[in-house]
Scaffold this motif. Structure first.
Motif, short mmCIF file in Angstrom:
data_model
loop_
_atom_site.label_atom_id
_atom_site.label_comp_id
_atom_site.label_asym_id
_atom_site.label_seq_id
_atom_site.Cartn_x
_atom_site.Cartn_y
_atom_site.Cartn_z
N MET A 1 2.94 12.33 -19.46
CA MET A 1 2.51 11.06 -20.09
C MET A 1 1.50 11.29 -21.19
N LYS A 2 0.84 12.44 -21.19
CA LYS A 2 -0.11 12.69 -22.26
C LYS A 2 0.59 12.80 -23.59
N ASP A 3 1.76 13.38 -23.66
CA ASP A 3 2.47 13.56 -24.92
C ASP A 3 3.42 12.42 -25.22
N SER A 4 3.71 11.65 -24.26
CA SER A 4 4.74 10.61 -24.47
C SER A 4 4.09 9.22 -24.45
N ALA A 5 4.27 8.54 -25.53
CA ALA A 5 3.70 7.15 -25.60
C ALA A 5 4.51 6.18 -24.77
N GLY A 6 5.78 6.45 -24.65
CA GLY A 6 6.62 5.57 -23.84
C GLY A 6 6.24 5.61 -22.39
N LEU A 7 5.86 6.83 -21.98
CA LEU A 7 5.42 6.96 -20.59
C LEU A 7 4.14 6.16 -20.36
N PHE A 8 3.28 6.12 -21.35
CA PHE A 8 2.02 5.34 -21.25
C PHE A 8 2.29 3.84 -21.07
N ALA A 9 3.33 3.39 -21.77
CA ALA A 9 3.67 1.96 -21.65
C ALA A 9 4.20 1.65 -20.26
N SER A 10 4.98 2.58 -19.72
CA SER A 10 5.49 2.33 -18.36
C SER A 10 4.37 2.31 -17.35
N VAL A 11 3.38 3.17 -17.58
CA VAL A 11 2.20 3.15 -16.67
C VAL A 11 1.48 1.82 -16.73
N VAL A 12 1.37 1.30 -17.92
CA VAL A 12 0.69 0.00 -18.08
C VAL A 12 1.45 -1.09 -17.35
N ARG A 13 2.82 -1.06 -17.51
CA ARG A 13 3.60 -2.10 -16.83
C ARG A 13 3.50 -1.95 -15.33
N GLU B 1 0.84 -1.20 0.00
CA GLU B 1 0.00 0.00 0.00
C GLU B 1 0.88 1.27 0.00
N THR B 2 1.92 1.20 0.76
CA THR B 2 2.83 2.38 0.76
C THR B 2 3.43 2.57 -0.61
N GLN B 3 3.85 1.46 -1.20
CA GLN B 3 4.40 1.55 -2.56
C GLN B 3 3.37 2.11 -3.53
N LYS B 4 2.14 1.63 -3.32
CA LYS B 4 1.08 2.08 -4.22
C LYS B 4 0.86 3.58 -4.08
N GLU B 5 0.84 4.05 -2.87
CA GLU B 5 0.64 5.48 -2.66
C GLU B 5 1.78 6.29 -3.29
N GLN B 6 3.00 5.78 -3.11
CA GLN B 6 4.13 6.47 -3.73
C GLN B 6 4.00 6.51 -5.23
N ILE B 7 3.64 5.40 -5.77
CA ILE B 7 3.51 5.32 -7.23
C ILE B 7 2.38 6.22 -7.71
N GLN B 8 1.30 6.28 -6.94
CA GLN B 8 0.20 7.17 -7.35
C GLN B 8 0.66 8.64 -7.32
N LEU B 9 1.40 8.97 -6.32
CA LEU B 9 1.90 10.34 -6.28
C LEU B 9 2.78 10.65 -7.49
#
Length: 1858
Positions: free
Chosen positions: A1006-1018, A989-997
Motif C-alpha cells: 500500500m505504500k507504493d500503490s495509491a489505489g490500495l490507500f483508497a481501499s484502506v480508507v473505504r 470484532e472477528t472481522q476487524k481482526e481479520q482485516i487488520q491482519l
C-alpha cells in the motif's frame, strides 16, 4: 412742555358742548372745580362767587384758604369736581364727571388713603405698584374670587383672571390677558399672579402636576431674562406671551411660551446702578460649591460683564438662595443635572469670554494672547481650539468674487466682535431654554381652549432712545390700535343691545403712525434696505428718513438742534430717537469664521446653536392654530427676514393675529413713583403713564357718549325720594323712571332709555345727586322744625300747667279767707243740729218697723233650721249605715276587678311565653329535621366518595399493573437487543481482526500503490458503523459509565495503526466524528431512561398520597357514622321519655273535661246576683220617694206659717195712714223687698247647688260611659286572646300532624298523645267545645254591647230633655223677675195701691213655692235616673265578671295543655325561661353577605326613623362577641377587617351624600363606643350595669382596631364637614352680606358700575332664611341619625366658623359693603344665628364665639370714627380682629350718603399706632379651610344587647340570636 401737554389733554378730555350744558346750572357759588398746577398737575378749588356768562375771571377759594382770581376762557371752563359720594369708586367710568383730574383724584384717594392698588377703568384694570408686600394674594383670596362676576368684588388681578376663565368655560372661546406698563410697574408680578390663579382654580385630577410646571417656568425665565435696572430690581428685558392650554373639562393640560425682543445688549453692557441678567450673579454666588468648581468662576466683581454697572448686589436678594430655587424649578420641569450643567457651562463661558484681554498692535491691528487664562477656560468649556479663537477674534475674512482676504481688526472692532459673539451665544441659549420649557410643558391630548398671558413692555421714553425703544413703542402702537378697536366694539355692542341710537364717536386712530413705521418705504423697510448695503451707515439711513418724511408726514419731525436723531409723534407722546447703533443692532451679525469655529465645537449644545438649518425654536406654530379677526398685511420682501426688525415685525404680526382671535382683557400697570416708596403718589409720573397706557383714552371715549349707566331698579331705589306720589303710584317702574327723568332733566339728549338701563351723559348723575341731597336736606329741615316745635310746645304746656296749679291754690286760699265769718259759722252749726234730730227720728221709726219684721222672720226661720238640722242628722245616721254596706260591696268589687286584671296580665304573659316556647320548639324541630336530612345527605355523599375512591384505587392498581407489564416487556426487548448487539459486535470484532491482519500483510504494497490507500480508507469507513453499534451496546449495558471510554478506546486503535502520518490523521478525524455521534446517541438514551424513572417515582408518590387521603376520609366517615349512631340512641331515649309524658297528658285532658262541666254552676250564680240587684234598686227607689215627700211637707209648712191675710186684717185704714204719714209704709215696703231679696238669694243658692249636682251627675254619666267603653275594649282583648288560643291549638295540632312525616318514632308518640283511643274523651273532641263556648261568649258580648249603646242613647235623650226643662224654668223665672220689678215701680208711684201689691207678692210667693217644688222634682228625677244607670252599670259589670270567670277557666285549661305540651317537647331543655346572651351567631361563609346587607346596601332613611340609634353598629358588635366567644382569632380578624373596609367603601361611594356620611359617622362612633364599653377596661365600665359587664369581651384585646376605627371616624368627619361646607358656602355671602334683613335700611349704594357684557348674574337669590333652613336640615339629619350631641356641637361650631370667615373675607374684598348700614344688617343676621343656636339648645357649643370677629367687624362699621377716644375704644374692643384687618376695614369704609363722613387718614394712623404693639397675624383673610380639632367622646350605650332585635328589612335572616 408738560403744561402744554396737560392743556392739550384737558381740551381733548372735556368737550366744550358738554361743559356748557353742565356749567349752565353747576358753576355757581360753593361748587368745586379743578385748576392746573405745576406740581400736583391738578388742584382743587371752591367757587367763591357765582359765575356769569361773559366773565373773564373766576373767583376761587383754594384749599389752603387763599383766594385766587383765575382767568378763564368761556369756551374752556375749568372741569368740575365730583361730589364726595362718588369719590373712591371701583370703576373710573362710574364717575359723573369724566376727565383727567377726576381720574387722578379717584386714584389718589384709593391708593394713598384707602391703600387699594387696583381700580377698574371700563375694561381696563389699573394696577398701581405698592412697593410693599400685601396680604391679598393668598389661596383664600383666590377662592373668594373664584366664581364671582366682575364688579361683585373689589378690583383685583384675580377678578380679571376669573373673568377670562369664566368666558373661556362658558363660551368655549380663547382668551388673552394683556399686561403692559413701564419697567418697575409690576407687569411680571401681575402676570405671575394671573397664571397662579389659573393653576389654582383649574387643578387637574392627574398626577402630572402640570400646574406646578407652568408656574415653575416663571422663575427660570426670570432668572435668564430679568435684570436690575434703575427703575426696577426685577425688570423683564423681553416680552413674553404664555399660552395656558385647557381641555374640555377646563383643566390645565400644558402651556407654551413665545418671547419677543430679548435685550441682548445687556449681556455686554449695563448702565450705572444696573446689573446683568440674574442668572450670572446666581452662578457667581454659587461658584465655591463643589458642583461648579470646574467652571472656574469667582465673585461677580471679577468679571467684566457683571461689574460694569457698579452694582452687583440687590438689597434684600440672596443670589445663592435664588440659584437653589432655579435649580429646583429646573428639576421640577424634568431637566436633569446634565442639562443644567450644560447651561451653566455656556453661561460661565460667556463670563470668561468677557474677560478675554484684547491688546492693540499699532493702530490697525490687535491681538489676543494664546496664554490668556480666561480664553483657555472659554475654549475648554465649549470644546474649541484656542489658537483659532484667538486668531479670528482679531481678524475677519472678506470673501469677494475673485479672492478671499483676511483683514485685521482694531482693538475696538475686536472688542465689538467679542461682545457680538457673547450676545449671539446668550440669545441662542435663551431660545434653547425657552424651547426646552415648551417641550416640558407639551401635552399629548387635544387642546380645547387656551388663555394667553402677554407680559410686554409698555411705552418707553428716556433721555436717550435707541433701536430697542423704537421696537417697544412700535409694539405698543399695535397694541393700542387693537385696544381702541376692542373698546369701540364693546361700546357699540352695548348700545345695540339696549336699542340706543348709535352715533360714531371720534377717537384717536394711530394707524398713520403704524403706517409710518411698517408701511412700504417706511422706517423699518428703509432700515432693512440700508442694512443690505455693504457700506450702509446710520447717517445715510437718517438722511433717507429726512428726505422721505420731513414736511411730508406730520407725525415725523427733525429736531432743531440735532442732525443725528428724529422725532415720532406716538399716541402717548413725542419721542426723540438717536440713530446711532440702529444698523448694527438691526443686523445683529457675528463674523462667519467665529460661527464656523463654534459650529465645529466638541460641546454638542454649543455646536447645535450654530447649525445652518436648526430646528424651529418653538413648537408654537404647530401646536396652535389661530384665525385672525382682522386681516393683516405681511411683507413680501424675503431679504428683510434676516434682520432683527423684520423678525420682530413678523412675530408681532403673529401676536396680533392671536390677540385678534381671542377675547382680550387688559391690565395696565402704573408706577406710582420713581423712588420705590410704598404708597407714595407722584401725580406727574402717574398722569404721564395714564396717557401712555390708554386709560385716559378710554375715559375720553366714555365721556363722549353716555358714561354713567344705571339699571331701572338702581335708579328707582336711589332716586325714589325725588318722585311724587302720583309717579310712585305707577306699577311699571320703567315708566316711573321715564316720567321722573322727563321732569327733572329738560334736555332729553342728556340721557337715553334702554331696555334694561338708563344711559346718562357726563355730569347728569352729579346733578341728580345734587337734587337728591337738596331734597334730603329740605326733609331734614322739616323734620327738625316739627321736632323743635313739639319740644317747645311740650315745654310750654308743662310750664302752663304748673302756673295753673299755683293759681288754683292761691285763689282757693283767698276765697276761704273771704268767705269764713262768725255768722256763717253759726248758721251752719244750727242747720247741722236740726238735720241731726230729724234724721234720728226717721231712722228710729224705720228701725222699729224692721225690728218687728225681723223678730217674726227669725222665729220662723230658727224653727225651720232646727227641724232641718234634726232631719239632716237622721239622714246622716241612715246614710252611714248605707255607706257601710255600699263601701263593703265596692271594696269587694274593686278586689274582684284587680284580681281579674292581674289574672288577665298573667294570662297574656303566659300565652306570650307559650308562643315563644312553641316558636323555639318549632325552630329546634326544624333544625333537627334539617340536621338529619343534612347528615343523610352527607352520608350519601360520603358513600359516593368512598365508591369513587375505590374505583380510583382499582384504576390506579390496573394502571400500575399495566406499567409493570410494560416495564417487563421493555426490559426483555432491551435485553434481546443487547444480546443481538453483543453477538453482532463479536462478529464485527472477528472481522476487524481479520482485516487488520490483512492490512499488516499488505502494508508494504500500500505504500507504493495509491489505489490500495483508497481501499484502506473505504475499509476504515466501513468499520465506523460497527464501532458505533459497539459503543451503543456498551452504553446500554452500563448506564453509569462515561462516554469518554469509547473515545479512549478509539484513541488506542488509532495509536495501533502503522499507517503514515497523513493517513492516521484522516482516520482519526473520521473516528472522532463517529465518536461524537456515539456520544450524542448515548446521551439521548440516558436522558430517556432517566425521564421514565422520574415519572415512575412521581406516580408512586401520588398513588401513596391518594391512598393516605382515602384512608383519612374513610376514618372520618367511620367517626361520623359512630356519631350518627349515638344521636340515634339519644333520640330513642327522648322518645321513651315522651311516651311517659303522654300518659300525664291523658290525665290533664280528663281534668279539663270535668272543669268544663262547672260552667253551668257559674250561670246560676249570675242569675242570683241579678235578682239581688233588682231588690237593691227597688229599696233605693222607695227611699228616694220618701225623701221627696218629706221635703215637700217642710216647704209647705214654711209657707203656711206666714199668714199675710191675718196681718192685713189687723191693720185698719187709719192705722195705715198713721203709719204712712212720715213714709213708714214705704220703709216697711222697702224692708219687705229686702226680705224677698234675701229669699230670692236663698232660692238662687239652692238652685246653684242643684245645677252643680246635675253637672256632677252628668260627669258621672260620662265616666260611666267611659267605663263601658273600657269594658268593651276588655271584651275585645279577651276575644282576641281567645282567638289566639284557638289558633295556637289548631296550629299545634297541624304542626304535630305535619312533623310526623320526617320522623317516624316521634310521630308515634305525638299520635299517642293526641289520640286516646281507650277513653271516651279526646283532645280533638275537646276543641269544638272550646269553639262553641267561645262563640257563646262572643254572642253574649255582642248583646251586652247593644244594650250599652241603647242605654247610652236613652241617657243622652233624657239628659237633653232635662236640660231643656231647666232652660224653660230659667226663662220663666227671668220673666217673673221682670214682672216683679215692674210691680215695684208701680208701688213706688202709687202708695194707695199697697194692698194690691201685697196680694201680688203673695201670688209671687206661691209661684216661687211651685218653682221650688218643680226644681226638687227635677232633682229627684235626675237622682232617680242616675241611680238607675248605676244599677244597670253594676249589672253589666257583674255580667262581665261572670264572663271573665268563664274565660279564666278556659285559660286555665289552655295553660294546663300548654304545660303538658312543654313537658313533651322540652324534655331536653331546662325548665327555666330562656334568656338571650346578646350574641348573633353567623357562619364564616355568611360574612360577605353580612357586610353587603348591613353596610353596603343599607339605606339610612328607613333605619333612622324606626330603629334605635346605631343599630347596625350594635348588630356588628354582637357578631364580634360571637367570634370572641368562640376564641377564633382568624374569624374575629376577618370580621373586623371586613367591617372597616366596608365602612370605607360605602363612604367612598357616597362622598357627596350628606345623609349617608352622617349615618355612618354615627354608626362608626357607636361601634367604637361598644368596643370600648365592653372591652373589660375599668375606665370604660363605670357606667355599665352588672349584666352589661357580663357581656364584655373575654378572649381578645381590640385596642388596635379601636385606633383604626377612630382614624376612620376622623376621616368620615372631615369629609362630612367638607360636604356641609360645600352645600352652605354658596349661600353664605348672599344671605349674610347681600341680603337686607332690615327692610328700609339699604346698606348698598348703586354706583352705575358697568359690568362686562359677559358677566351674567347667574346666582340664586338666597336670604338669611336659606342659611337657617340649611342649618336646620343639617341639625335634624344629624339628630335623626343618632349622632352624639358633642359631635353635633363640634360640627355646628365648624359651620359657624365657616359662615363668619366667608362673610368676613368677602367684606374685606368688597369696599361697597363697608358702610354703617351694612354693619347694622350684619349684626341683625348674627342675631338670627344666635337665636337659632338658642332654639336648638346649642349655646354651649362655642359656635357663637366663632362669630366674634364678624360681630366686631360689624361693630367697627357702626361705631364713630373721629376722635382719639374712638381710636382707643376700637383698639380695646376689636380684640378678635388683627391689625391688618382693622386697618383694611377703616380704609375701605364707604359712606352711603353725603351725611356720612369718610374715615380720615389721620384717624387711621392713630389706630395703627395703637395697634403696633400687638403681635398678631399679618394675614388679611381668615382661613376658611381651617378645621377645629375633633374629639369623639365616649358615650356608653344604654341599650342591652340581649334586648336588641333585628328588623326583617335588614335581610339578615341567616343570623341567629343566642
Amino acid at each position: 412742555m408738560l403744561a402744554a401737554c396737560m392743556e392739550e389733554r384737558r381740551e381733548s378730555c372735556d368737550p366744550v358742548t358738554v361743559l356748557k350744558l353742565i356749567l349752565s346750572y353747576s358753576v355757581d357759588q360753593y361748587n368745586r372745580v379743578w385748576i392746573p398746577d405745576p406740581e400736583e398737575v391738578w388742584k382743587s378749588a371752591e367757587i367763591a362767587k357765582d359765575y356769569r356768562v361773559g366773565d373773564r375771571v373766576l373767583r376761587l377759594l383754594l384749599e389752603d384758604g387763599m383766594e385766587l382770581d383765575y382767568p378763564i376762557d368761556p369756551e374752556s371752563l375749568p372741569p368740575l369736581r365730583n361730589p364726595d359720594i362718588l369719590v373712591g369708586e371701583n370703576d373710573l367710568t362710574a364717575l359723573s364727571y369724566l376727565h383727567e383730574p377726576a381720574v387722578l383724584h379717584n386714584l389718589r384717594i384709593r391708593f394713598a388713603e384707602s391703600k387699594l392698588i387696583y381700580t377698574y377703568s371700563g375694561i381696563i384694570l389699573v394696577a398701581m405698584n405698592p412697593y410693599k408686600q400685601l396680604p391679598i394674594y393668598g389661596d383664600a383670596i383666590i377662592h373668594a374670587y373664584s366664581g364671582q362676576n366682575v364688579g361683585d368684588m373689589d378690583p383685583h388681578i384675580f377678578a380679571v383672571a376669573e373673568e377670562a376663565y369664566k368666558q373661556m368655560a362658558r363660551n368655549n372661546k380663547n382668551q388673552s390677558i394683556i399686561v403692559s406698563g413701564e419697567s418697575g410697574a409690576g407687569k411680571t408680578v401681575s402676570a405671575r399672579y394671573a397664571m397662579r390663579y389659573f393653576a389654582t382654580v383649574s387643578k387637574s385630577s392627574s398626577n402630572a402636576h402640570v400646574e406646578d410646571k407652568v408656574l415653575a417656568s416663571n422663575p427660570i425665565t426670570e432668572a435668564v431674562g430679568n435684570a436690575k435696572t434703575t427703575r426696577n430690581d426685577n425688570s423683564s428685558r423681553f416680552g413674553k406671551y404664555t399660552e395656558i392650554s385647557f381641555d374640555e373639562r377646563n383643566q390645565i393640560i400644558g402651556a407654551n411660551m413665545r418671547t419677543y425682543l430679548l435685550e441682548k445688549s445687556r449681556v455686554v453692557f449695563q448702565s450705572e446702578n444696573e446689573r446683568n441678567y440674574h442668572i450670572f450673579y446666581q452662578l457667581c454666588a454659587s461658584a465655591q460649591q463643589s458642583e461648579f468648581k470646574h467652571l472656574k468662576l469667582g465673585s461677580a466683581e471679577e468679571f467684566h460683564y457683571t461689574r460694569m454697572g457698579g452694582s452687583t448686589v440687590i438689597e434684600g436678594v440672596n443670589d445663592r438662595a435664588d440659584m437653589i430655587e432655579t435649580q429646583k424649578t429646573f428639576r421640577l420641569l424634568g431637566f436633569k443635572e446634565d442639562f443644567q450643567m450644560d447651561v451653566f457651562k455656556i453661561l460661565a463661558a460667556i463670563l470668561h469670554l468677557g474677560n478675554v484681554q484684547i491688546t492693540a498692535v499699532g493702530n490697525e491691528r490687535s491681538t489676543v494672547s494664546e496664554g490668556d487664562s480666561h480664553l483657555k477656560v472659554f475654549c475648554e468649556l465649549l470644546g474649541l481650539e484656542g489658537d483659532k479663537v484667538a486668531q479670528w477674534l482679531c481678524n475677519r475674512k472678506i470673501i469677494t468674487a475673485s479672492e478671499t482676504v483676511v483683514k485685521p481688526m482694531t482693538r475696538p472692532q475686536a472688542a465689538n466682535a467679542r461682545d457680538a459673539l457673547a450676545k449671539k451665544i446668550y440669545a441662542h441659549l435663551f431660545d434653547f431654554i425657552v424651547e426646552r420649557i415648551n417641550q416640558a410643558l407639551q401635552f399629548s391630548g387635544k387642546q380645547h381652549t387656551f388663555i394667553g398671558v402677554l407680559d410686554i413692555y409698555g411705552f418707553e421714553t428716556f433721555d436717550v432712545n435707541s433701536f430697542e425703544q423704537f421696537c417697544i413703542n412700535y409694539a405698543n402702537e399695535k397694541l393700542q390700535q387693537q385696544f381702541n378697536l376692542h373698546v369701540f366694539k364693546l361700546e357699540q355692542e352695548e348700545y345695540m343691545k339696549e336699542d340706543i341710537p348709535w352715533t360714531l364717536i371720534d377717537f384717536y386712530d394711530n394707524q398713520p403712525v403704524i403706517d409710518l413705521i411698517e408701511a412700504k418705504m417706511g422706517i423699518l423697510e428703509l432700515l432693512d434696505e440700508e442694512c443690505l448695503l455693504p457700506h450702509g451707515t446710520d447717517e445715510n439711513w437718517l438722511q433717507k428718513l429726512y428726505n422721505n418724511f420731513v414736511n411730508k408726514n406730520s407725525l415725523f419731525e427733525k429736531p432743531r438742534m440735532s442732525n443725528t436723531s428724529f422725532i415720532i409723534q406716538h399716541f402717548a407722546d413725542k419721542v426723540e430717537y438717536k440713530c446711532e447703533g440702529f444698523l448694527e443692532k438691526n443686523r445683529d451679525t457675528v463674523y462667519d469664521m467665529l460661527v464656523e469655529i463654534l459650529r465645529a465645537s466638541k460641546f454638542h449644545l454649543c455646536a447645535s446653536f450654530f447649525q445652518e438649518n436648526p430646528a424651529p425654536s418653538s413648537p408654537f406654530s404647530s401646536a396652535i392654530t389661530v384665525k385672525s379677526a382682522k386681516p393683516v398685511i405681511k411683507s413680501n420682501n424675503k431679504h428683510f427676514r434676516s434682520t432683527v426688525g423684520s423678525k420682530f415685525r413678523s412675530s408681532l404680526y403673529l401676536l396680533m393675529e392671536t390677540l385678534n382671535a381671542t377675547t382680550p382683557h387688559y391690565v395696565r400697570c402704573i408706577k406710582p413713583n420713581d423712588e420705590k416708596l410704598p404708597f407714595e403718589f407722584d401725580s406727574r409720573r402717574i398722569v404721564q403713564q395714564l396717557r401712555a397706557c390708554g386709560v385716559l383714552e378710554t375715559i375720553r371715549i366714555s365721556a363722549q357718549s353716555y358714561p354713567s349707566r344705571w339699571t331701572y331698579i338702581e335708579f328707582y331705589s336711589r332716586y325714589g325720594i325725588l318722585m311724587t306720589k302720583q309717579e310712585l303710584s305707577f306699577s311699571d317702574k320703567q315708566e316711573v323712571c321715564r316720567v321722573v327723568l322727563h321732569r327733572l332733566i329738560q334736555d332729553s339728549n342728556q340721557y337715553q332709555l334702554g331696555k334694561t338701563k338708563i344711559f346718562f351723559r357726563a355730569g347728569q348723575v352729579a346733578y341728580l345727586e345734587k337734587l337728591r341731597l337738596d331734597k334730603l336736606r329740605q326733609g331734614c329741615v322739616v323734620i327738625q322744625k316739627h321736632i323743635r316745635g313739639w319740644l317747645q310746645r311740650k315745654k310750654f304746656l308743662r310750664e302752663r300747667g304748673a302756673a295753673l296749679v299755683i293759681q288754683r291754690y292761691f285763689r282757693g286760699q283767698q276765697t276761704v279767707r273771704r268767705a269764713v265769718t262768725a255768722r256763717t259759722l253759726k248758721e251752719a252749726w244750727a242747720a247741722i243740729v236740726i238735720q241731726k234730730y230729724c234724721r234720728g227720728y226717721l231712722v228710729r221709726n224705720l228701725y222699729q218697723l224692721i225690728r218687728v219684721a225681723t223678730i217674726t222672720i227669725q222665729a220662723y226661720t230658727r224653727g225651720f233650721l232646727a227641724r232641718r238640722r234634726y232631719r239632716k242628722m237622721l239622714e246622716q245616721h241612715k246614710a252611714v249605715i248605707l255607706q257601710k254596706y255600699a263601701r263593703a260591696w265596692l271594696a269587694r268589687r274593686r278586689f274582684q276587678n284587680i284580681r281579674r286584671f292581674v289574672l288577665n296580665i298573667q294570662l297574656t304573659y303566659r300565652v306570650q311565653r307559650l308562643q315563644k316556647k312553641l316558636e323555639d320548639q318549632n325552630k329546634e324541630n326544624h333544625g333537627l329535621v334539617e340536621k338529619l336530612t343534612s347528615l343523610a345527605a352527607l352520608r350519601a355523599g360520603d358513600v359516593e366518595k368512598i365508591q369513587k375512591l375505590e374505583s380510583e384505587l382499582d384504576r390506579a392498581a390496573a394502571h400500575r399493573h399495566n406499567y409493570e407489564e410494560k416495564g417487563r416487556r421493555y426490559k426483555a426487548s432491551v435485553e434481546e437487543k443487547l444480546a443481538m448487539l453483543q453477538k453482532h459486535n463479536s462478529e464485527l470484532e472477528t472481522q476487524k481482526e481479520q482485516i487488520q491482519l490483512k492490512l499488516q500483510e499488505k502494508t508494504e504494497e500500500m505504500k507504493d500503490s495509491a489505489g490500495l490507500f483508497a481501499s484502506v480508507v473505504r475499509a476504515q469507513q466501513t468499520l465506523s458503523v460497527p464501532q458505533d453499534l459497539l459503543d451503543r451496546l456498551q452504553e446500554y449495558r452500563r448506564v453509569g459509565c462515561k462516554p469518554g471510554a469509547v473515545v479512549s478506546e478509539g484513541g488506542g486503535v488509532c495509536g495501533a495503526d502503522d499507517l503514515g502520518i497523513g493517513v492516521c490523521v484522516r482516520v482519526s478525524d473520521e473516528q472522532e466524528e463517529v465518536r461524537e455521534k456515539m456520544d450524542d446517541l448515548t446521551k439521548q438514551l440516558f436522558d430517556d431512561v432517566q425521564k421514565e424513572e422520574r415519572q415512575r417515582i412521581l406516580l408512586e408518590k401520588s398513588f401513596e398520597l391518594k391512598t393516605q387521603d382515602y384512608e383519612k376520609q374513610i376514618r372520618s366517615l367511620k367517626e361520623e357514622i359512630k356519631s350518627l349512631k349515638s344521636e340515634k340512641m339519644q333520640l330513642q331515649h327522648q322518645l321513651e321519655e315522651e311516651r311517659v309524658t303522654s300518659d300525664g297528658l291523658k290525665g290533664e285532658v280528663a281534668r279539663l273535661s270535668q272543669q268544663a262541666k262547672t260552667i253551668s254552676e257559674f250561670e246560676k250564680e249570675i242569675e242570683l246576683l241579678q235578682t239581688q240587684k233588682i231588690d237593691v234598686e227597688k229599696h233605693v227607689q222607695s227611699q228616694k220617694r220618701e225623701m221627696r215627700e218629706q221635703m215637700s211637707e217642710i216647704t209647705r209648712q214654711l209657707l203656711e206659717s206666714y199668714d199675710i191675710e191675718d196681718v192685713r186684717s189687723r191693720l185698719s185704714v187709719k192705722d195705715l195712714e198713721h203709719l204712712n204719714e212720715d213714709g213708714e209704709l214705704w220703709f216697711a215696703y222697702e224692708g219687705l223687698k229686702k226680705a224677698t231679696r234675701v229669699l230670692e238669694s236663698h232660692f238662687q243658692s239652692q238652685k246653684d247647688c242643684y245645677e252643680k249636682e246635675i253637672e256632677a251627675l252628668n260627669f258621672k254619666v260620662a265616666h260611666l260611659s267611659q267605663e263601658i267603653n273600657h269594658l268593651q275594649k276588655l271584651f275585645r282583648e279577651e276575644n282576641d286572646i281567645n282567638e289566639s288560643i284557638r289558633h295556637e291549638v289548631t296550629r299545634l295540632t297541624s304542626e304535630n300532624m305535619v312533623e310526623s312525616l320526617p320522623r317516624a318514632p316521634v310521630l308515634a308518640v305525638i299520635r299517642e298523645m293526641l289520640r286516646i283511643s281507650e277513653g271516651k274523651f279526646s283532645f280533638s273532641a275537646m276543641i269544638p267545645d272550646f269553639k262553641q263556648q267561645i262563640s257563646e261568649l262572643e254572642k253574649q258580648k255582642q248583646d251586652l254591647e247593644i244594650r250599652l249603646t241603647e242605654q247610652n242613647e236613652s241617657m243622652k235623650g233624657k239628659l237633653e230633655e232635662l236640660s231643656h226643662q231647666l232652660n224653660r224654668y230659667r226663662e220663666e223665672e227671668g220673666m217673673q223677675r221682670k214682672t216683679v220689678e215692674a210691680q215695684n215701680e208701680i208701688h213706688t208711684a202709687e202708695k194707695e195701691k199697697l194692698m194690691d201689691t201685697s196680694q201680688e207678692m203673695q201670688e209671687t210667693g206661691e209661684h216661687l213655692k211651685k218653682q221650688f217644688e218643680t226644681e226638687s222634682e227635677v232633682k229627684s228625677s235626675l237622682r232617680h235616673e242616675a241611680c238607675h244607670l248605676t244599677v244597670e252599670n253594676r249589672d253589666l259589670e257583674e255580667e262581665l265578671d261572670m264572663k271573665d270567670r268563664v274565660i279564666k277557666k278556659l285559660q286555665d285549661q289552655v295553660k294546663i295543655l300548654t304545660k303538658t305540651i312543654e313537658k313533651a317537647n322540652d324534655v331536653h331543655l331546662s325548665s327555666g325561661p330562656r334568656e338571650y346572651l346578646g350574641m348573633l351567631e353567623y357562619k364564616r361563609e355568611d360574612e360577605a353577605k353580612l357586610i353587603q346587607n348591613l353596610i353596603l346596601d343599607l339605606k339610612p332613611r328607613g333605619v333612622v326613623v324606626n330603629m334605635i340609634p346605631g343599630l347596625p353598629a350594635h348588630i356588628l358588635f354582637m357578631c364580634v362577641r360571637y367570634a370572641d366567644s368562640l376564641n377564633d382569632a382568624s374569624m374575629l380578624k376577618s370580621l373586623m377587617n371586613s367591617t372597616i373596609n366596608g365602612i370605607k367603601q360605602v363612604v367612598k361611594e357616597h362622598l357627596e351624600d350628606f345623609e349617608m356620611l352622617s349615618f355612618w359617622l354615627s354608626n362608626t362612633c357607636h361601634f367604637l363606643n361598644c368596643l370600648k364599653q365592653y372591652s373589660g377596661e375599668k375606665e370604660f365600665m363605670k357606667h355599665n350595669s352588672p349584666h352589661q359587664n357580663k357581656n364584655c369581651l373575654n378572649n381578645f384585646d381590640l385596642s388596635e382596631y379601636r385606633q383604626i376605627l377612630s382614624d376612620v371616624a376622623i376621616r368620615i368627619y372631615h369629609q362630612f364637614i367638607i360636604v356641609m361646607e360645600n352645600n352652605i358656602q354658596p349661600i353664605i355671602v348672599p344671605g349674610m352680606l347681600e341680603f337686607e334683613s332690615l327692610q328700609g335700611i339699604s346698606g348698598l349704594k348703586p354706583t352705575g358700575f358697568r359690568k362686562r357684557s359677559s358677566s351674567i348674574d347667574d346666582t340664586d337669590a338666597y336670604t338669611m332664611t336659606s342659611i337657617l333652613q340649611q342649618l336646620s336640615y343639617f341639625y335634624s339629619t344629624m339628630c335623626q341619625n343618632g349622632l352624639d350631641p358633642e359631635i353635633v356641637r363640634q360640627a355646628v361650631k365648624q359651620l359657624f366658623f365657616l359662615i363668619g370667615a366667608v362673610t368676613l373675607n368677602s367684606l374685606f374684598l368688597r369696599k361697597d359693603m363697608c358702610s354703617c348700614r351694612k354693619g347694622m344688617q350684619i349684626r341683625c343676621n348674627i342675631s338670627y344665628l344666635e337665636e337659632w343656636l338658642q332654639d336648638k339648645n346649642l349655646q354651649n357649643s362655642l359656635a357663637k364665639e366663632t362669630l366674634e370677629p364678624l360681630s366686631q367687624a360689624a361693630w367697627l362699621l357702626q361705631v364713630k370714627k373721629t376722635t382719639d377716644s374712638d381710636a382707643k375704644e376700637i383698639y380695646e374692643r376689636c380684640t378678635s380682629l388683627s391689625a391688618v384687618q382693622i386697618i383694611k376695614i377703616l380704609n375701605s369704609y364707604t359712606p352711603i350718603d353725603d351725611f356720612e363722613k369718610r374715615v380720615t387718614p389721620s384717624f387711621v394712623r392713630k389706630v395703627q399706632a395703637l395697634l403696633n404693639s400687638r403681635e398678631d397675624s399679618s394675614h388679611l383673610m381668615l382661613d376658611t379651610k381651617y378645621l377645629f380639632q375633633v374629639t369623639f367622646p365616649f358615650t356608653p350605650s344604654p341599650h342591652a344587647l340581649e334586648m336588641i332585635e333585628i328588623p326583617s328589612s335588614f335581610k339578615l335572616g341567616f343570623l341567629n340570636r343566642l
